[in-house]
Design a protein around this motif. Structure first.
Motif, PDB file in Angstrom:
ATOM      1  N   VAL A 161       0.813  -1.164   0.113  1.00 58.73           N
ATOM      2  CA  VAL A 161       0.005  -0.039  -0.152  1.00 58.73           C
ATOM      3  C   VAL A 161       0.822   1.235  -0.081  1.00 58.73           C
ATOM      4  CG1 VAL A 161      -1.832   1.455   1.083  1.00 58.73           C
ATOM      5  CG2 VAL A 161      -1.710  -1.259   1.292  1.00 58.73           C
ATOM      6  N   LYS A 162       0.463   2.026  -1.050  1.00 60.13           N
ATOM      7  CA  LYS A 162       1.404   3.525  -0.995  1.00 60.13           C
ATOM      8  C   LYS A 162       0.261   4.463  -0.556  1.00 60.13           C
ATOM      9  CE  LYS A 162       4.358   1.670  -4.465  1.00 60.13           C
ATOM     10  NZ  LYS A 162       5.643   1.405  -3.527  1.00 60.13           N
ATOM     11  N   LEU A 163       1.065   5.426   0.167  1.00 62.64           N
ATOM     12  CA  LEU A 163       0.337   6.834   0.849  1.00 62.64           C
ATOM     13  C   LEU A 163       1.000   7.723   0.780  1.00 62.64           C
ATOM     14  CD1 LEU A 163      -1.183   5.069   4.075  1.00 62.64           C
ATOM     15  CD2 LEU A 163      -2.699   5.351   1.907  1.00 62.64           C
ATOM     16  N   ALA A 164       0.417   9.134   0.449  1.00 65.65           N
ATOM     17  CA  ALA A 164       1.139  10.223   0.417  1.00 65.65           C
ATOM     18  C   ALA A 164       1.859  10.636   1.750  1.00 65.65           C
ATOM     19  CB  ALA A 164       0.365  11.259  -0.066  1.00 65.65           C
ATOM     20  N   SER A 165       3.046  11.055   1.669  1.00 66.97           N
ATOM     21  CA  SER A 165       3.613  11.513   2.852  1.00 66.97           C
ATOM     22  C   SER A 165       4.423  12.895   2.561  1.00 66.97           C
ATOM     23  CB  SER A 165       4.792  10.415   3.627  1.00 66.97           C
ATOM     24  OG  SER A 165       3.769   9.316   4.054  1.00 66.97           O
ATOM     25  N   PRO A 166       3.757  13.784   2.357  1.00 70.36           N
ATOM     26  CA  PRO A 166       4.348  14.987   1.798  1.00 70.36           C
ATOM     27  C   PRO A 166       5.313  15.653   2.966  1.00 70.36           C
ATOM     28  CG  PRO A 166       2.030  15.491   2.415  1.00 70.36           C
ATOM     29  CD  PRO A 166       2.136  14.137   2.569  1.00 70.36           C
ATOM     30  N   GLU A 167       5.504  15.429   4.149  1.00 72.26           N
ATOM     31  CA  GLU A 167       6.082  15.994   5.143  1.00 72.26           C
ATOM     32  C   GLU A 167       7.515  15.178   5.265  1.00 72.26           C
ATOM     33  OE1 GLU A 167       3.894  12.616   7.323  1.00 72.26           O
ATOM     34  OE2 GLU A 167       3.594  14.159   5.584  1.00 72.26           O
ATOM     35  N   HIS A 168       7.726  14.116   4.464  1.00 75.18           N
ATOM     36  CA  HIS A 168       8.972  13.587   3.999  1.00 75.18           C
ATOM     37  C   HIS A 168       9.210  13.582   2.595  1.00 75.18           C
ATOM     38  CE1 HIS A 168       8.730  12.392   8.168  1.00 75.18           C
ATOM     39  NE2 HIS A 168       7.663  11.670   7.952  1.00 75.18           N
ATOM     40  N   SER A 169       9.603  14.508   2.168  1.00 77.52           N
ATOM     41  CA  SER A 169       9.716  14.712   0.458  1.00 77.52           C
ATOM     42  C   SER A 169      11.211  14.556   0.111  1.00 77.52           C
ATOM     43  CB  SER A 169       9.357  16.021  -0.043  1.00 77.52           C
ATOM     44  OG  SER A 169       9.783  17.331   0.587  1.00 77.52           O
ATOM     45  N   GLU A 191      -9.754   4.937   9.956  1.00 73.30           N
ATOM     46  CA  GLU A 191      -9.182   5.573   8.793  1.00 73.30           C
ATOM     47  C   GLU A 191      -8.690   4.226   7.892  1.00 73.30           C
ATOM     48  OE1 GLU A 191      -7.311   9.694  10.415  1.00 73.30           O
ATOM     49  OE2 GLU A 191      -6.092   8.007  10.511  1.00 73.30           O
ATOM     50  N   ILE A 192      -9.295   3.072   8.093  1.00 75.25           N
ATOM     51  CA  ILE A 192      -9.038   2.071   7.376  1.00 75.25           C
ATOM     52  C   ILE A 192     -10.313   1.292   6.557  1.00 75.25           C
ATOM     53  CG2 ILE A 192      -8.243  -0.599   7.465  1.00 75.25           C
ATOM     54  CD1 ILE A 192      -6.736   0.280   9.868  1.00 75.25           C
ATOM     55  N   ASP A 193     -10.313   1.049   5.218  1.00 75.97           N
ATOM     56  CA  ASP A 193     -11.265   0.615   4.745  1.00 75.97           C
ATOM     57  C   ASP A 193     -11.143  -1.031   4.537  1.00 75.97           C
ATOM     58  OD1 ASP A 193     -12.554   2.779   3.953  1.00 75.97           O
ATOM     59  OD2 ASP A 193     -11.250   3.185   2.263  1.00 75.97           O
ATOM     60  N   VAL A 194     -12.138  -1.780   4.518  1.00 76.18           N
ATOM     61  CA  VAL A 194     -12.179  -3.253   4.495  1.00 76.18           C
ATOM     62  C   VAL A 194     -12.892  -3.679   3.181  1.00 76.18           C
ATOM     63  CG1 VAL A 194     -12.840  -5.037   5.851  1.00 76.18           C
ATOM     64  CG2 VAL A 194     -12.308  -3.298   7.041  1.00 76.18           C
ATOM     65  N   PRO A 228      -9.650  -8.893  -2.941  1.00 79.06           N
ATOM     66  CA  PRO A 228      -8.282  -8.168  -3.095  1.00 79.06           C
ATOM     67  C   PRO A 228      -8.313  -7.117  -3.925  1.00 79.06           C
ATOM     68  CG  PRO A 228      -8.378 -10.369  -4.247  1.00 79.06           C
ATOM     69  CD  PRO A 228      -9.609 -10.378  -3.369  1.00 79.06           C
ATOM     70  N   LEU A 229      -7.436  -6.038  -3.615  1.00 78.59           N
ATOM     71  CA  LEU A 229      -7.188  -4.971  -4.522  1.00 78.59           C
ATOM     72  C   LEU A 229      -5.713  -5.053  -4.662  1.00 78.59           C
ATOM     73  CD1 LEU A 229      -9.425  -2.216  -3.136  1.00 78.59           C
ATOM     74  CD2 LEU A 229      -9.963  -3.579  -4.877  1.00 78.59           C
ATOM     75  N   SER A 230      -5.493  -4.346  -5.750  1.00 79.09           N
ATOM     76  CA  SER A 230      -3.636  -4.357  -5.693  1.00 79.09           C
ATOM     77  C   SER A 230      -2.799  -3.747  -4.673  1.00 79.09           C
ATOM     78  CB  SER A 230      -3.502  -3.769  -7.142  1.00 79.09           C
ATOM     79  OG  SER A 230      -4.141  -2.437  -7.324  1.00 79.09           O
ATOM     80  N   GLY A 265     -13.009 -15.325  11.373  1.00 79.23           N
ATOM     81  CA  GLY A 265     -12.175 -16.345  10.939  1.00 79.23           C
ATOM     82  C   GLY A 265     -12.291 -16.155   9.215  1.00 79.23           C
ATOM     83  N   ASP A 266     -13.131 -15.080   8.550  1.00 81.07           N
ATOM     84  CA  ASP A 266     -12.942 -14.916   7.087  1.00 81.07           C
ATOM     85  C   ASP A 266     -11.831 -14.219   6.851  1.00 81.07           C
ATOM     86  OD1 ASP A 266     -15.530 -16.267   6.674  1.00 81.07           O
ATOM     87  OD2 ASP A 266     -16.661 -14.269   6.504  1.00 81.07           O
ATOM     88  N   VAL A 267     -11.236 -14.391   5.559  1.00 84.64           N
ATOM     89  CA  VAL A 267     -10.181 -13.642   5.072  1.00 84.64           C
ATOM     90  C   VAL A 267     -10.829 -12.258   4.295  1.00 84.64           C
ATOM     91  CG1 VAL A 267      -8.441 -13.391   3.207  1.00 84.64           C
ATOM     92  CG2 VAL A 267      -8.785 -15.609   4.641  1.00 84.64           C
ATOM     93  N   ALA A 268     -10.069 -11.248   4.472  1.00 77.69           N
ATOM     94  CA  ALA A 268     -10.448  -9.960   3.757  1.00 77.69           C
ATOM     95  C   ALA A 268      -9.299  -9.240   3.677  1.00 77.69           C
ATOM     96  CB  ALA A 268     -11.360  -8.948   5.185  1.00 77.69           C
TER      97      ALA A 268
END
Length: 357
Positions: free
Chosen positions: A260-268, A283-286, A290-292, A339-342
């Protein structure tokens, strides 16, 4: 009445209670001193009140140095966690006490005292004057006693109102009711107020401004929104609500958690560095498929609390426990069971660099 705290220090033997604190509190502001036990917040409040003397530094009210003044000369009202009401006095006598012990030339007459006490009982919403004023503290509930303590503090028309864990001795429901009431009361009387609490929710709900303390020093000072949404450091992030920590790699303004890639503009800058990504549970989606750019997890525990579903999931890569909060209806639509996978995807993170955080 503004309050200026300049380079204040206080030690108890080898223990540093207040460590070179500088703080400016504006006139009419409701400020929360927030922090864990031993962080110095109550000691700082007592220094402002004059109940404790600082080893060094100064306290100013409206730019007037009051550092050496006795508590009786500072014009402060103080409300304690355990009420500190006089058990042998009625409610009326407790509220009137500060007026009756004034020097004779400043003391109101009996009629004026009675009128003021009745007005204060109305202000703190104890309006059944025909019975409340003649009762003793032991005959009242905890919430009523704390309102009486506040009325007593206000009776002397303090320049500054100081409250030390004012709702700490009350049960959760009464505490929630009284903090909303305190906010409305402050909006009505506009006296400069400082209150101590270790309850993050209380500070976020009531205060105009939050000062987060730790080990005698100020970690962050700002509005509730600023300190919650933009914590200055890992301590503030972890103290203000639940948070998940993920190992992250940061490079050129982007952080990578697994795939997972997220923006971290404070570390440029261009150099790749290690750090920790802080992600709050909401702040987490379920996802059920699967997504890439998602992380595979196994649902370990589900707890429904009112409109919120609280999930505990285990990361597929290292079995890390991750906390997630979703609206209950959204969770039901996923049709997931223990017990399910997500798959999960953080929407936002704040990265602090370094392995030793």
């Amino acid at each position: 009445m503004s309050i200026s705290i300049e380079q204040v220090n206080k030690r108890f033997g080898d223990f540093v209670a207040v460590d070179n604190v500088n703080l400016q509190i504006k006139t009419g502001e409701l400020t929360a001193l927030l922090g864990p036990s031993g962080s110095g917040k109550t000691t700082l409040l007592r220094i402002i009140a004059g109940l404790e003397q600082a080893d060094s530094g100064s306290i100013r009210f409206n730019n007037e140095d009051i550092t050496g003044r006795h508590v009786s000369e500072r014009g402060v009202g103080f409300v304690f966690q355990h009420y500190a009401l006089f058990k042998h006095m009625t409610v009326f006598e407790n509220v009137a006490y500060g007026l009756t012990v004034k020097p004779k030339k400043f003391r109101p007459n009996k009629a004026d005292i009675a009128k003021k006490v009745h007005n204060l009982l109305q202000l703190v919403q104890l309006v059944q004057l025909d019975w409340t004023a003649d009762r003793y503290p032991a005959q009242l509930s905890g919430g009523q006693r704390q309102r009486i303590a506040l009325a007593r503090a206000l009776a002397v028309e303090p320049k500054v109102l100081l409250l030390d864990e004012p709702f700490g001795a009350l049960d959760a429901k009464v505490r929630a009711e009284l903090r909303r009431w305190l906010r409305r009361l402050h909006d009505e009387i506009h006296v400069t107020s400082v209150f101590v609490t270790h309850d993050q929710e209380e500070a976020l709900e009531v205060a105009d401004r939050i000062v987060v303390m730790n080990k005698g020093a100020i970690e962050q000072d700002g509005t509730p929104e600023q300190v919650y949404d933009h914590p200055a450091n890992p301590f503030v992030y972890e103290f203000l609500g639940n948070v998940n920590l993920f190992h992250a790699r940061v490079k050129q303004g982007q952080s990578t958690i697994g795939n997972v890639k997220l923006a971290s503009p404070e570390h440029s800058n261009g150099e790749e560095q290690d750090g920790f990504a802080y992600v709050r549970p909401h702040e987490i989606d379920v996802f059920k498929a699967p997504l890439s750019d998602s992380l595979k997890v196994t649902l370990d525990l589900v707890t429904i609390v009112g409109p919120v579903a609280r999930l505990e999931v285990l990361s597929d890569t290292d079995q890390q426990l991750i906390h997630i909060e979703l609206p209950k209806e959204q969770f039901k639509q996923l049709q997931l069971a223990q017990g399910d996978v997500a798959w999960i995807q953080p929407r936002y993170s704040k990265v602090f660099l370094g392995e030793g955080i």
